[in-house]
Write a protein that holds these residues in place. Structure first.
Motif, PDB file in Angstrom:
ATOM      1  N   ILE A  53       0.920  -0.998  -0.130  1.00 30.27           N
ATOM      2  CA  ILE A  53       0.283  -0.373   0.099  1.00 30.27           C
ATOM      3  C   ILE A  53       1.220   1.438  -0.058  1.00 30.27           C
ATOM      4  O   ILE A  53       0.727   2.147  -0.600  1.00 30.27           O
ATOM      5  N   ILE A  54       1.516   1.261   0.796  1.00 30.14           N
ATOM      6  CA  ILE A  54       3.259   2.611   1.248  1.00 30.14           C
ATOM      7  C   ILE A  54       3.156   2.946  -0.491  1.00 30.14           C
ATOM      8  O   ILE A  54       3.476   3.562  -0.706  1.00 30.14           O
ATOM      9  N   ASP A  55       3.584   1.645  -1.087  1.00 30.68           N
ATOM     10  CA  ASP A  55       4.331   1.882  -2.186  1.00 30.68           C
ATOM     11  C   ASP A  55       3.987   2.448  -3.261  1.00 30.68           C
ATOM     12  O   ASP A  55       4.084   3.190  -4.514  1.00 30.68           O
ATOM     13  N   TYR A  56       2.253   2.061  -3.763  1.00 24.73           N
ATOM     14  CA  TYR A  56       1.361   2.002  -4.423  1.00 24.73           C
ATOM     15  C   TYR A  56       1.223   3.462  -4.219  1.00 24.73           C
ATOM     16  O   TYR A  56       1.193   4.721  -5.430  1.00 24.73           O
ATOM     17  N   TYR A  57       1.141   3.815  -2.820  1.00 23.15           N
ATOM     18  CA  TYR A  57       0.599   5.320  -3.057  1.00 23.15           C
ATOM     19  C   TYR A  57       2.223   6.077  -3.319  1.00 23.15           C
ATOM     20  O   TYR A  57       1.985   7.333  -4.175  1.00 23.15           O
ATOM     21  N   LYS A  58       3.300   5.894  -2.642  1.00 23.12           N
ATOM     22  CA  LYS A  58       4.921   6.473  -2.909  1.00 23.12           C
ATOM     23  C   LYS A  58       4.942   6.579  -4.809  1.00 23.12           C
ATOM     24  O   LYS A  58       5.852   7.665  -4.971  1.00 23.12           O
ATOM     25  N   ASP A  94      11.284   2.356   8.807  1.00 25.71           N
ATOM     26  CA  ASP A  94      12.201   3.243   8.231  1.00 25.71           C
ATOM     27  C   ASP A  94      12.288   3.981   6.366  1.00 25.71           C
ATOM     28  O   ASP A  94      12.395   5.038   6.181  1.00 25.71           O
ATOM     29  N   ALA A  95      11.425   2.727   5.988  1.00 25.81           N
ATOM     30  CA  ALA A  95      11.008   3.151   4.587  1.00 25.81           C
ATOM     31  C   ALA A  95       9.910   3.723   4.113  1.00 25.81           C
ATOM     32  O   ALA A  95       9.825   4.009   2.624  1.00 25.81           O
ATOM     33  N   ALA A  96       8.984   3.783   5.458  1.00 25.33           N
ATOM     34  CA  ALA A  96       7.314   4.637   4.494  1.00 25.33           C
ATOM     35  C   ALA A  96       7.503   6.150   4.371  1.00 25.33           C
ATOM     36  O   ALA A  96       6.637   6.481   4.120  1.00 25.33           O
ATOM     37  N   PHE A  97       8.700   6.894   5.123  1.00 24.61           N
ATOM     38  CA  PHE A  97       8.247   8.321   4.477  1.00 24.61           C
ATOM     39  C   PHE A  97       8.108   8.596   3.293  1.00 24.61           C
ATOM     40  O   PHE A  97       8.892   7.917   2.306  1.00 24.61           O
ATOM     41  N   PRO A  98       7.181   9.281   2.449  1.00 20.85           N
ATOM     42  CA  PRO A  98       6.777  10.662   3.423  1.00 20.85           C
ATOM     43  C   PRO A  98       5.219   9.841   4.313  1.00 20.85           C
ATOM     44  O   PRO A  98       5.102  10.913   4.547  1.00 20.85           O
ATOM     45  N   SER A  99       4.767   9.140   3.478  1.00 17.18           N
ATOM     46  CA  SER A  99       3.919   8.430   4.080  1.00 17.18           C
ATOM     47  C   SER A  99       4.686   7.894   5.708  1.00 17.18           C
ATOM     48  O   SER A  99       5.330   7.497   6.234  1.00 17.18           O
ATOM     49  N   SER A 100       2.770   6.932   6.421  1.00 19.36           N
ATOM     50  CA  SER A 100       3.533   7.078   7.564  1.00 19.36           C
ATOM     51  C   SER A 100       3.149   5.382   8.260  1.00 19.36           C
ATOM     52  O   SER A 100       2.126   5.410   7.285  1.00 19.36           O
ATOM     53  N   ILE A 101       3.576   4.952   8.827  1.00 15.18           N
ATOM     54  CA  ILE A 101       3.090   3.735   9.362  1.00 15.18           C
ATOM     55  C   ILE A 101       3.611   3.240  10.765  1.00 15.18           C
ATOM     56  O   ILE A 101       4.465   4.280  11.661  1.00 15.18           O
ATOM     57  N   LYS A 102       2.425   3.412  11.718  1.00 17.11           N
ATOM     58  CA  LYS A 102       2.275   2.751  12.526  1.00 17.11           C
ATOM     59  C   LYS A 102       1.791   1.404  13.354  1.00 17.11           C
ATOM     60  O   LYS A 102       0.810   0.574  13.206  1.00 17.11           O
ATOM     61  N   PHE A 103       2.040   1.361  14.616  1.00 20.26           N
ATOM     62  CA  PHE A 103       1.248  -0.215  15.355  1.00 20.26           C
ATOM     63  C   PHE A 103       1.077   0.313  16.516  1.00 20.26           C
ATOM     64  O   PHE A 103       1.916   0.772  17.441  1.00 20.26           O
ATOM     65  N   ALA A 104      -0.555  -0.325  16.585  1.00 23.92           N
ATOM     66  CA  ALA A 104      -1.262  -0.184  18.002  1.00 23.92           C
ATOM     67  C   ALA A 104      -1.493  -1.128  18.239  1.00 23.92           C
ATOM     68  O   ALA A 104      -1.294  -2.082  17.830  1.00 23.92           O
ATOM     69  N   ALA A 105      -0.999  -0.832  19.990  1.00 25.96           N
ATOM     70  CA  ALA A 105      -0.787  -2.423  21.274  1.00 25.96           C
ATOM     71  C   ALA A 105      -1.603  -2.300  21.740  1.00 25.96           C
ATOM     72  O   ALA A 105      -2.135  -1.327  22.976  1.00 25.96           O
ATOM     73  N   CYS A 106      -2.874  -3.413  21.940  1.00 25.97           N
ATOM     74  CA  CYS A 106      -3.598  -3.646  23.113  1.00 25.97           C
ATOM     75  C   CYS A 106      -3.803  -3.353  24.117  1.00 25.97           C
ATOM     76  O   CYS A 106      -1.811  -4.073  24.530  1.00 25.97           O
TER      77      CYS A 106
END
Length: 150
Positions: A53-58, A94-106
């Motif tokens: 998804i990140i690569d597609y929009y990049k 590390d490679a996501a910029f300029p997009s962003s990825i977050k990881f949420a832990a319950c």
């Protein structure tokens, strides 16, 4: 000829003037990805989806926000002691910029695991705690985020 030039110049000005309005109307790209299984195949599939998804929009020069929400057995994805994918998470982050990825832990899951195991559960640096993984998904979807469950 001067008349044709004026029409062309006016069209260019109109196009340039409309460009910010078009950009402002662009819908943001945001996707929440659920991981609720302690299965390296599922975890890797979620990371593959996120990276693709990140690569597609990049490639389209567009940003995307991705949030991987873990709960239940899926919390192992973000644990320092049991994550089979922590190196991939670091690489993708590390490679996501300029997009962003977050990881949420319950946090509900984390507290339950700590009580069951009798010791503190440590999370990888890319993880942030949320009170409830399920509620986090509900909130993101309520804010218009797309939802994906690999």
């Amino acid at each position: 000829m001067k008349s044709l030039f004026k029409v062309a110049a006016a069209a260019v000005l109109l196009t340039v003037a409309a460009a910010p309005a078009l950009a402002a109307d662009a819908k943001p790209h945001r996707v929440a990805i659920q991981v609720d299984q302690n299965d390296p195949v599922v975890m890797n599939l979620a990371l593959n989806n996120a990276a693709n998804i990140i690569d597609y929009y990049k490639a389209k020069n567009e940003d995307v926000q991705v949030e991987v929400v873990t709960f239940g057995p899926g919390l192992h994805m973000l644990r320092t002691d049991s994550s089979p994918v922590k190196d991939r998470i670091k690489q993708i982050s590390d490679a996501a910029f300029p997009s962003s990825i977050k990881f949420a832990a319950c946090d509900n899951t984390k507290n339950g695991m700590e009580k069951h195991e009798g010791h503190a559960v440590s999370l990888i640096p890319q993880a942030s705690e949320v009170p409830s993984g399920a509620v986090r998904l509900i909130e993101l979807q309520g804010e218009g985020w797309a939802y994906l469950r690999p």
